[in-house]
Design a protein around this motif. Structure first.
Motif, PDB file in Angstrom:
ATOM      1  N   SER A 142      44.435  43.811  27.964  1.00 24.63           N
ATOM      2  CA  SER A 142      42.887  42.828  28.161  1.00 24.63           C
ATOM      3  C   SER A 142      42.808  43.047  29.605  1.00 24.63           C
ATOM      4  O   SER A 142      43.123  41.893  30.646  1.00 24.63           O
ATOM      5  N   HIS A 143      41.343  43.537  30.131  1.00 22.65           N
ATOM      6  CA  HIS A 143      42.093  44.005  32.167  1.00 22.65           C
ATOM      7  C   HIS A 143      40.899  43.587  32.399  1.00 22.65           C
ATOM      8  O   HIS A 143      39.639  42.964  31.909  1.00 22.65           O
ATOM      9  N   LEU A 144      40.742  42.647  33.689  1.00 27.00           N
ATOM     10  CA  LEU A 144      39.550  41.867  34.102  1.00 27.00           C
ATOM     11  C   LEU A 144      39.381  42.917  35.606  1.00 27.00           C
ATOM     12  O   LEU A 144      40.343  42.287  36.622  1.00 27.00           O
ATOM     13  N   ALA A 145      38.737  43.382  35.513  1.00 23.81           N
ATOM     14  CA  ALA A 145      38.613  44.000  36.998  1.00 23.81           C
ATOM     15  C   ALA A 145      37.793  43.338  38.120  1.00 23.81           C
ATOM     16  O   ALA A 145      36.836  42.468  37.649  1.00 23.81           O
ATOM     17  N   ALA A 146      38.343  43.256  39.317  1.00 24.80           N
ATOM     18  CA  ALA A 146      37.973  42.901  40.342  1.00 24.80           C
ATOM     19  C   ALA A 146      35.581  43.828  40.761  1.00 24.80           C
ATOM     20  O   ALA A 146      36.719  44.173  40.729  1.00 24.80           O
ATOM     21  N   PRO A 147      35.179  42.582  41.142  1.00 26.12           N
ATOM     22  CA  PRO A 147      33.604  43.546  41.172  1.00 26.12           C
ATOM     23  C   PRO A 147      33.857  44.053  42.459  1.00 26.12           C
ATOM     24  O   PRO A 147      32.514  43.326  43.303  1.00 26.12           O
ATOM     25  N   ILE A 148      34.739  44.885  42.757  1.00 23.83           N
ATOM     26  CA  ILE A 148      34.863  46.028  44.326  1.00 23.83           C
ATOM     27  C   ILE A 148      34.624  46.913  44.377  1.00 23.83           C
ATOM     28  O   ILE A 148      35.384  47.364  43.381  1.00 23.83           O
ATOM     29  N   ALA A 149      33.669  47.814  45.119  1.00 24.39           N
ATOM     30  CA  ALA A 149      33.650  49.221  44.218  1.00 24.39           C
ATOM     31  C   ALA A 149      34.669  50.320  45.667  1.00 24.39           C
ATOM     32  O   ALA A 149      33.997  49.218  46.689  1.00 24.39           O
ATOM     33  N   SER A 150      35.322  51.350  45.322  1.00 24.76           N
ATOM     34  CA  SER A 150      35.781  51.911  46.080  1.00 24.76           C
ATOM     35  C   SER A 150      34.795  53.253  46.343  1.00 24.76           C
ATOM     36  O   SER A 150      35.098  54.099  45.480  1.00 24.76           O
ATOM     37  N   ASN A 151      34.138  53.637  47.505  1.00 21.44           N
ATOM     38  CA  ASN A 151      33.560  54.623  47.506  1.00 21.44           C
ATOM     39  C   ASN A 151      32.306  54.877  46.690  1.00 21.44           C
ATOM     40  O   ASN A 151      31.671  55.858  45.923  1.00 21.44           O
ATOM     41  N   GLN A 291      39.792  36.905  24.694  1.00 18.25           N
ATOM     42  CA  GLN A 291      40.091  35.720  24.719  1.00 18.25           C
ATOM     43  C   GLN A 291      41.394  34.778  24.210  1.00 18.25           C
ATOM     44  O   GLN A 291      42.539  34.843  23.974  1.00 18.25           O
ATOM     45  N   ARG A 292      40.599  35.069  22.442  1.00 21.88           N
ATOM     46  CA  ARG A 292      41.729  35.159  20.974  1.00 21.88           C
ATOM     47  C   ARG A 292      42.395  36.161  21.188  1.00 21.88           C
ATOM     48  O   ARG A 292      43.768  35.365  21.116  1.00 21.88           O
ATOM     49  N   LEU A 293      42.648  36.582  21.437  1.00 24.83           N
ATOM     50  CA  LEU A 293      43.207  37.804  20.764  1.00 24.83           C
ATOM     51  C   LEU A 293      44.719  38.192  22.016  1.00 24.83           C
ATOM     52  O   LEU A 293      45.955  38.534  21.810  1.00 24.83           O
ATOM     53  N   VAL A 294      44.060  37.652  23.469  1.00 18.99           N
ATOM     54  CA  VAL A 294      45.094  37.180  24.435  1.00 18.99           C
ATOM     55  C   VAL A 294      46.217  36.187  24.074  1.00 18.99           C
ATOM     56  O   VAL A 294      47.605  36.221  24.157  1.00 18.99           O
ATOM     57  N   GLU A 295      45.299  35.373  23.541  1.00 18.06           N
ATOM     58  CA  GLU A 295      46.574  33.720  23.468  1.00 18.06           C
ATOM     59  C   GLU A 295      47.096  34.438  22.074  1.00 18.06           C
ATOM     60  O   GLU A 295      48.606  33.445  22.301  1.00 18.06           O
ATOM     61  N   ILE A 296      47.265  34.972  21.717  1.00 18.73           N
ATOM     62  CA  ILE A 296      48.134  34.919  19.794  1.00 18.73           C
ATOM     63  C   ILE A 296      48.703  36.355  20.470  1.00 18.73           C
ATOM     64  O   ILE A 296      49.421  37.057  19.482  1.00 18.73           O
ATOM     65  N   GLY A 297      48.783  36.637  21.669  1.00 14.34           N
ATOM     66  CA  GLY A 297      49.330  37.889  22.123  1.00 14.34           C
ATOM     67  C   GLY A 297      48.794  39.345  21.328  1.00 14.34           C
ATOM     68  O   GLY A 297      50.227  40.225  21.929  1.00 14.34           O
TER      69      GLY A 297
END
Length: 626
Positions: A142-151, A291-297
């Motif tokens: 589960s990836h939380l992306a930072a809202p910053i554009a590159s080029n 979030q549920r899938l993260v919490e149950i591992g």
């Protein structure tokens, strides 16, 4: 006597025919037929032949009596790959749907000309993974992306490209599913600008049938591919799948509006378990399901660090002084984005005489004022120029809270000479240039700016949170986060009317804490995704029969039934079933059997389209009801 026998799933929407049927294969067809082939078979007493797919071949027959023979082989191409058949069967079983419901999503409409040209260049294909393909370590993230554009490329696109490179180096393919055409265009552009361009397969839903079928066939070819598309791309028939990437899983575009009513997220989870590939969910905010899938591992958490420049204000004004000043300052540098809750001149309208909510004369639905300031119904979209209040008989309307069109007119007076652009779901704009302008957009319709927005103003925050849905706060955080992601790294965001703990956490970009709080609230209320919730809809007597069989079943809680308003009258009833995840398979099988038994001989017709419908509609994960 035939020495080869085939199991065939036929093209029929009838649930009682949702199983393979056995046929004898004539000797002249045996050399050309294979698992996955399209065939035409006799069925029952029908005068015409029925199309189907071969899902199994055997030298011996299971049925001891006389078997009918295959009528003809439509194509030598094995269009239904075994791994896709297994996936479709698993999705249908989970959703209490038929295999045919899923296959219409998984296998696009056949183009004979495209298939003929492709077969000429591909004399033989293999529907099994290459034995030389390396088997990578399976990751579920589960990836939380930072809202910053590159080029000019969003950060999440860069993240996906790096993952795709790893898979391509191991000769494995990737499927990337995104919500809409704008995300497809951005990701496609990023891939074509990289060394991965030759590996791209466009699986977007807005293309013609022939082009979609050509992409489908291309997936059957060997080699590492990168399939990019909308929710149907999850069924791409890749034979060396190494990775599935899902962007913004909480977007409603990931939900299938017709049977099997599946979500891309759930189909991806099923396919990952069947093919043991890696799986990545990425977004700017996190859905409660993830979030549920993260919490149950089940998923590993990855969070990109982001230092926000977000200010929140506690005010009852729709546009406060801080927002006005931020817009003025932002216009000196570049374009400014203003997100509003609804389109049109006004979100709603009321009787000018008695202040009662204006209702449609056709279906009794709520009226709103469109961009032309004409009253329209939100349910049936009919124009109500002859509005008459049912309470006092008044014929004049007054607008409610402003929509995008009215906001533009107000900003036009406040910022004379400034260019103002409107973007809504009906008339979306994909890009704006880097010149100074004000863009007023509804959630999900925000155009991307070539150089990024110098400022982002989030209006109607209180209204977004107070919508009639248990997911109101979760959806509000999602659309606000996606709007902030369109801002430059040194831009300024303002959330107007967002006080308290939520405003503080959002300004600090604590997305994990926000989603964890949402999930805890659902657990206390026993609502999805803490548990699953199904809905059954149909006429009352049939619904009562099915519910009678479910009453007393351990672990299944029945809510209702309750009437559903349709066209101003009670046309049908709906019941909700609350149950644990571990009971899903057994409940789905039971519902299919009970509905089939209880509705035999009944026919139901849609009041809107006039089309035949199943007597009882089953939705195993109905998000609309909460």
């Amino acid at each position: 006597m035939a020495s080869l026998f085939a199991k065939v799933v036929i093209d029929s929407p009838l649930p009682q025919l949702d199983r393979p049927f056995e046929y004898a294969v004539a000797e002249d067809l045996a050399p050309a037929i294979s698992v996955g082939s399209r065939v035409r078979v006799p069925f029952g007493r029908a005068a015409t032949q029925t199309d189907g797919f071969v899902v199994g071949l055997s030298q011996t027959a299971e049925f001891q009596g006389e078997l009918a023979s295959l009528s003809s082989l439509i194509s030598t191409l094995p269009a239904l790959a075994p791994n896709i058949y297994d996936l479709a069967r698993a999705v249908a079983d989970r959703q209490a749907a038929t295999l045919n419901d899923v296959l219409k999503l998984a296998v696009p409409t056949r183009s004979v000309a495209v298939e003929k040209r492709w077969l000429e260049n591909q004399p033989s294909i293999s529907l099994k993974s290459d034995s030389e393909v390396q088997q990578p370590q399976v990751q579920k993230i589960s990836h939380l992306a930072a809202p910053i554009a590159s080029n000019g490329i969003p950060q999440w696109c860069e993240y996906f490209l790096n993952l795709v490179r790893e898979q391509a180096a191991q000769n494995r393919s990737t499927v990337i599913c995104v919500p809409d055409f704008r995300d497809v265009n951005v990701l496609r552009g990023a891939l074509l600008a990289s060394e991965l361009g030759p590996n791209l397969i466009d699986y977007s839903a807005d293309r013609t049938n022939s082009k979609r079928y050509a992409s489908f066939l291309q997936c059957l070819e060997p080699g590492p591919h990168v399939v990019v598309g909308n929710r149907s791309a999850i069924y791409a028939p890749l034979q060396n799948l190494g990775l599935i990437c899902i962007w913004d899983d909480a977007d409603s575009s990931h939900a299938e509006p017709t049977s099997p009513y599946s979500n891309t997220r759930e189909v991806a989870l099923i396919r990952q378990s069947l093919e043991e590939c890696s799986l990545v969910f990425s977004s700017h905010s996190r859905s409660s399901e993830i979030q549920r899938l993260v919490e149950i591992g089940y998923l590993e958490e990855q969070v990109e660090q982001f230092e926000p420049q977000i200010l929140v204000s506690d005010t009852e004004s729709r546009v406060d002084g801080l927002a006005w000043q931020t817009i003025r300052n932002g216009l000196k540098v570049g374009p400014v984005l203003v997100q509003v809750a609804s389109k049109g001149f006004s979100k709603s309208s009321y009787c000018a005489k008695c202040s009662e909510r204006a209702k449609c004369h056709s279906c009794n639905g709520p009226l709103w004022l469109d961009a032309k300031n004409q009253p329209r119904c939100r349910w049936c979209y009919s124009t109500n120029l002859n509005f008459t209040c049912t309470g006092c008989g008044g014929r004049d309307l007054r607008p409610g809270k402003p929509g995008a069109t009215r906001t533009i007119s107000e900003f036009g007076r406040a910022f004379p000479g400034s260019r103002i652009i409107e973007s809504t779901g009906e008339n979306p704009i994909e890009w704006v240039d880097g010149s100074n302008c004000i863009v007023v957009a509804t959630p999900g319709a925000e155009p991307r700016a070539k150089t990024g927005y110098s400022a982002v103003i989030l209006l109607d925050c209180a209204e977004m949170q107070s919508r009639d849905s248990l997911r109101a706060t979760e959806e509000a955080i999602r659309v606000w986060s996606n709007a902030v992601a369109l801002m430059t790294s040194n831009g300024q965001a303002i959330a107007v009317g967002l006080p308290g703990t939520l405003g503080l956490k959002f300004s600090q970009w604590k997305q994990s804490e926000i989603s964890a709080h949402e999930l805890n609230q659902r657990r206390e209320l026993r609502f999805p995704p803490a548990v699953r919730m199904a809905s059954l809809a149909g006429v009352r007597d049939l619904l009562d029969k099915v519910l009678g069989e479910l009453t007393g079943k351990p672990g299944v809680e029945i809510l209702g039934p309750m009437p559903i308003q349709s066209a101003g009258a009670t046309a049908e009833w709906r019941a909700l079933l609350r149950y644990e995840y571990g009971q899903g398979a057994a409940l789905a099988a039971l519902l299919k059997a009970q509905v089939l038994q209880s509705t035999a001989g009944h026919r139901r017709v849609s009041a809107k389209s006039g089309r035949a419908m199943r007597p009882i509609k089953i939705n195993m994960d109905d998000t609309e009801v909460i």
